[in-house]
Write an enzyme that holds these catalytic residues in place. Structure first.
Site, PDB file in Angstrom:
ATOM      1  N   GLY A  30       0.818  -1.199   0.000  1.00 11.85           N
ATOM      2  CA  GLY A  30       0.000   0.000   0.000  1.00 11.85           C
ATOM      3  C   GLY A  30       0.854   1.251   0.000  1.00 11.85           C
ATOM      4  O   GLY A  30       1.994   1.236   0.462  1.00 11.85           O
TER       5      GLY A  30
ATOM      6  N   GLY B 266       1.580   5.203   1.334  1.00  9.68           N
ATOM      7  CA  GLY B 266       1.472   5.763   2.671  1.00  9.68           C
ATOM      8  C   GLY B 266       2.632   5.367   3.568  1.00  9.68           C
ATOM      9  O   GLY B 266       2.674   5.785   4.719  1.00  9.68           O
ATOM     10  N   HIS B 267       3.550   4.538   3.018  1.00 14.41           N
ATOM     11  CA  HIS B 267       4.708   4.086   3.791  1.00 14.41           C
ATOM     12  C   HIS B 267       6.009   4.658   3.241  1.00 14.41           C
ATOM     13  O   HIS B 267       7.086   4.142   3.521  1.00 14.41           O
ATOM     14  CB  HIS B 267       4.794   2.570   3.793  1.00 14.41           C
ATOM     15  CG  HIS B 267       3.539   1.878   4.183  1.00 14.41           C
ATOM     16  ND1 HIS B 267       2.919   2.136   5.380  1.00 14.41           N
ATOM     17  CD2 HIS B 267       2.758   0.980   3.526  1.00 14.41           C
ATOM     18  CE1 HIS B 267       1.819   1.386   5.446  1.00 14.41           C
ATOM     19  NE2 HIS B 267       1.693   0.702   4.337  1.00 14.41           N
TER      20      HIS B 267
ATOM     21  N   LYS C 219       5.262  -8.147   2.305  1.00 19.32           N
ATOM     22  CA  LYS C 219       5.007  -7.949   3.730  1.00 19.32           C
ATOM     23  C   LYS C 219       3.772  -8.781   4.113  1.00 19.32           C
ATOM     24  O   LYS C 219       2.813  -8.868   3.339  1.00 19.32           O
ATOM     25  CB  LYS C 219       4.756  -6.460   4.030  1.00 19.32           C
ATOM     26  CG  LYS C 219       5.938  -5.581   3.625  1.00 19.32           C
ATOM     27  CD  LYS C 219       5.879  -4.192   4.236  1.00 19.32           C
ATOM     28  CE  LYS C 219       4.706  -3.337   3.771  1.00 19.32           C
ATOM     29  NZ  LYS C 219       4.628  -3.138   2.295  1.00 19.32           N
TER      30      LYS C 219
ATOM     31  N   ASP D 296      -1.770  -8.244   0.775  1.00 22.00           N
ATOM     32  CA  ASP D 296      -0.509  -8.334   0.036  1.00 22.00           C
ATOM     33  C   ASP D 296      -0.227  -9.782  -0.365  1.00 22.00           C
ATOM     34  O   ASP D 296       0.146 -10.068  -1.493  1.00 22.00           O
ATOM     35  CB  ASP D 296       0.652  -7.788   0.872  1.00 22.00           C
ATOM     36  CG  ASP D 296       0.516  -6.291   1.109  1.00 22.00           C
ATOM     37  OD1 ASP D 296      -0.332  -5.906   1.925  1.00 22.00           O
ATOM     38  OD2 ASP D 296       1.242  -5.510   0.458  1.00 22.00           O
TER      39      ASP D 296
ATOM     40  N   HIS E 253      -0.369   0.655   9.400  1.00 16.81           N
ATOM     41  CA  HIS E 253      -1.565   0.971   8.616  1.00 16.81           C
ATOM     42  C   HIS E 253      -2.614   1.705   9.425  1.00 16.81           C
ATOM     43  O   HIS E 253      -3.792   1.671   9.122  1.00 16.81           O
ATOM     44  CB  HIS E 253      -2.190  -0.299   8.057  1.00 16.81           C
ATOM     45  CG  HIS E 253      -1.306  -0.973   7.077  1.00 16.81           C
ATOM     46  ND1 HIS E 253      -0.429  -1.948   7.447  1.00 16.81           N
ATOM     47  CD2 HIS E 253      -1.134  -0.779   5.764  1.00 16.81           C
ATOM     48  CE1 HIS E 253       0.239  -2.342   6.387  1.00 16.81           C
ATOM     49  NE2 HIS E 253      -0.167  -1.659   5.358  1.00 16.81           N
TER      50      HIS E 253
END
Lengths: 330, 223
Positions: A53, A55-56, A104, A109, A218
Site C-alpha cells: 500500500g 502511505g509508507h 510484507k 498483500d 496501517h
C-alpha cells in the site's frame, strides 16, 4: 485535518508524477503504477520486486535502484497493489534469471502477490518469494493473520538486493532474504493516530496523554494503550519486546524508524535511548540507521528493528546502494 | 409476494438478471461507501468503502460496456475487474467468489435458481479456501455462508427466486450483525485481539450489501 493534497482520489497518482519528476534515473509508469530501474532488466541479474500500500514512503519506490529493488508496485493508500501491477513489473525487470517477490505479511498483500506469482509463472517468469513478518507485537498464532511485515523489510530489500547485484542465483538471493527475515524483529509505538486522505481525520482516537504500544504501519491500533511515557521508557519497552523474541548472540543492525510525523530531533534522541538500553542488555550494535523509512502517513511515533547479522549479511549491508532513499558507497 | 416469486419452478436467470445485480450492487456500494469506511476505522485501516467503490464502479462500467452473453461470463468478468481494481484482501476474495461462481455456471445462457445457489456455494467455498477462514472468524464468510444456506433452504422448500433471495439477504444481514461480538481471527482486525470485539466486520457488511442487491435484482425482475 488539513492535508497538502488536491483531492483524496488522486493522491497516489499525484505523488507518482512528482516522484517521476524528482527521479529521472527511474522509470515511473504513473498510469499502471509501476516503478522500475531505468537500466532494467539487468542482464543475468535476479530482479527484486516489492510493493504494498501507499502511505509508507519511502518504502518501496524509494528503494528502487542499484543494490536494492528493481521494481516497486504502489497500491492505493494502505491497500495492497493488484496482481496486474506485479505481473507488468515482473515482465519489465526479468532478465531470465528470475524475480524475487518481497511481500510484507498482510492478508491483502499475500493474496495479490500469490495471484501475481501464478500469472507471472504462466508467462515463463521464474518467481521466488519471501514473506516479511518481523513485528513482535502480533502473536503469531492460528488466531491472527500472523506477524506483520514492518521495518525489517528494509533489511531484507537492502541485503538481498546487494547479493543479487553480485550476480547470485535466485535460490541464494531468496535464501538470504528469508534468513534476514528470520533474524529480524521489530516493535512500534504511536503517539498519534494516522489520518488517511480518504477519511480526512484520525482513523482511531488516541487521547493527548496516551500512547499506543505495538502498532502496525496501517493506522491499525496496537495491542495496548498506556499513559504517555518518556523517550527512555519507550526505548526500554520497545527494545525489551524485541529482545524477548530475538535473543541476539552477536552484533545487530539497528533501524530506528520514524512513523512519518515525528521530527528527526526526537528520533535521534530516541536512538540515544535505544543504544543505552541495548548496551545495558549487552547487545552490540554493528550499524545504525535513523530516519523515516517505513512510515505510516502522518503518524507520530517510532519503531525499533533489530537484525542479528552474520559476516556475510553485514558485508552485504555495507555494499554500495544507490536509491532515492538509501544511498551509500556508490 | 409477487406472482412470479410464488411460482419457483421454471424461473430462469439470464445475463440481464446478473447485469441488474451488479448495477444495483455498484449503486448500493457507492451509497454505503462512507459507512463501510467508518466500520473499517476502529478495526481496520479505514479504506474498505473507497476500495469497494472503485472496484464496483469499474465492474459496472465493464458490464455496461461489453456485457458477456452468459450469466457465468458476467460473474467471471466482474470477478476479474474486482481483482484488477480493488486491491487489499477484498479484491482477490470477492474476485474469487464471483469467478468461481461464474465458472461453475459454465456456458449456459440461462440457469435455474438452484444452479445459481450451487454456483454461489462454490464461490463461497473458494473464498474460505483462499482466505483460510471459517465461519466465526469475523469475516465476509459470516454473511456469505448463511446467505447461501438460506437461499438453498428456501429453494428446497419451493420458494420462488425473489423470495429465496430475500431470505438470503436477511440471513446475510443477520450474519453481518452477528460479527459484532466476535473476536477477529483473520485479516487486519485480528491484530487487535480482544479489542476487535464490539465492532461489525466491514467485509461482512459489504457482503450483506451485495446479497441485498442480488435480492433487489430478483424483485425488479418480477415487476
Amino acid at each position: 485535518m488539513k492535508m497538502l493534497i488536491n483531492v483524496p482520489e488522486t493522491v497516489v497518482a499525484d505523488a507518482l508524477r512528482g516522484f517521476a519528476a524528482a527521479h529521472p534515473e527511474l522509470t515511473v509508469d504513473v498510469e499502471n503504477r509501476v516503478i522500475v530501474r531505468r537500466d532494467a532488466p539487468v542482464a543475468g541479474k535476479v530482479a527484486l520486486l516489492s510493493g504494498g500500500g501507499s502511505g509508507h514512503e519511502p518504502l518501496h519506490g524509494g528503494f528502487v535502484g542499484r543494490g536494492m529493488l528493481d521494481a516497486a508496485c504502489p497500491g492505493e493508500v494502505f491497500t495492497s497493489p493488484v496482481p496486474d501491477q506485479m505481473v507488468r513489473a515482473a515482465a519489465a525487470v526479468d532478465s531470465g534469471a528470475g524475480v524475487l517477490f518481497i511481500v510484507k505479511n498482510y492478508t491483502g498483500d499475500v493474496l495479490n502477490f500469490d495471484m501475481a506469482a501464478e500469472l507471472a509463472e504462466d508467462e515463463g517468469i521464474m518467481v521466488g518469494k519471501v514473506l516479511v513478518n518481523d513485528d513482535v507485537a502480533v502473536t503469531d498464532s492460528l488466531f491472527t493473520a500472523g506477524r506483520r511485515g514492518t521495518g525489517a523489510t528494509l533489511f531484507v530489500e537492502k541485503i538481498a538486493g546487494a547479493l543479487a547485484e553480485e550476480g547470485a542465483p535466485l535460490e541464494r538471493v531468496q535464501a538470504v532474504a528469508r534468513r534476514v527475515n528470520e533474524v529480524s524483529r521489530s516493535f512500534g509505538v504511536a503517539l498519534t493516530a494516522v489520518s488517511t486522505p480518504a477519511k480526512g481525520a484520525p482513523t482511531f482516537d488516541l487521547p493527548a496523554g496516551e500512547l499506543e504500544l505495538g502498532i502496525g504501519i496501517h493506522g491499525e491500533p496496537g495491542r495496548e494503550r498506556r499513559a504517555m511515557m518518556t523517550s527512555g521508557e519507550i526505548a526500554e519497552f520497545a527494545v525489551d519486546a524485541v529482545l524477548d523474541d530475538l535473543r541476539p548472540d552477536g552484533p545487530v543492525l539497528l533501524l530506528v524508524n520514524g512513523m512519518g510525523g515525528t521530527p528527526l530531533l526526537e528520533l535521534y534522541g530516541f536512538n540515544a535511548e535505544v543504544h543505552r538500553v541495548l548496551g545495558a542488555r549487552g547487545v552490540t550494535v554493528a550499524r545504525t540507521l535513523v530516519g523515516n523509512y517505513v512510515t505510516s502517513l502522518d503518524m507520530a511515533g517510532a519503531s525499533v528493528s533489530l537484525c542479528r547479522v552474520d559476516e556475510e549479511m553485514l558485508r552485504l549491508w555495507d555494499a554500495p546502494v544507490s536509491t532515492p532513499a538509501l544511498c551509500w558507497g556508490a | 409476494m409477487s406472482e412470479a416469486s410464488s411460482t419457483g419452478a421454471g424461473q430462469v436467470i439470464d445475463t440481464a438478471f446478473l447485469r441488474r445485480w451488479f448495477i444495483a450492487a455498484a449503486s448500493v456500494i457507492e451509497r454505503e461507501a462512507d459507512r463501510l469506511t467508518e466500520l473499517d476505522s476502529p478495526i481496520g485501516d479505514a479504506d474498505h468503502g473507497a476500495n469497494m467503490r472503485r472496484g464496483f464502479i469499474a465492474a459496472r462500467t465493464a458490464v455496461e460496456k461489453e456485457p458477456p452473453d452468459t450469466p457465468g461470463g458476467v460473474l467471471v468478468l466482474v470477478g476479474r475487474q474486482l481483482i484488477s481494481t480493488v486491491g487489499g484482501a477484498s479484491g482477490p476474495l470477492y474476485g474469487t467468489l464471483l469467478r468461481k461462481a461464474g465458472k461453475a455456471l459454465g456456458d449456459a445462457r440461462q440457469v435455474a435458481p438452484e444452479q445459481l445457489a450451487q454456483a454461489l456455494r462454490e464461490g463461497v467455498d473458494g473464498v474460505a479456501q483462499l482466505g483460510g477462514a471459517a465461519q466465526g472468524d469475523k469475516t465476509m464468510l459470516d454473511a456469505l455462508a448463511p446467505a447461501v444456506e438460506a437461499l438453498t433452504f428456501a429453494l428446497d422448500k419451493g420458494a420462488g427466486l425473489a423470495e429465496a433471495l430475500s431470505a438470503a439477504a436477511i440471513a446475510a444481514d443477520e450474519g453481518a450483525l452477528a460479527t459484532v461480538p466476535m473476536q477477529a481471527r483473520k485479516g487486519r482486525a485480528s491484530y487487535l485481539g480482544e479489542r476487535s470485539i464490539g465492532h461489525q466486520d466491514p467485509g461482512a457488511a459489504s457482503s450483506a450489501l451485495l446479497v441485498g442487491a442480488l435480492a433487489g435484482a430478483a424483485r425488479e425482475g418480477t415487476v
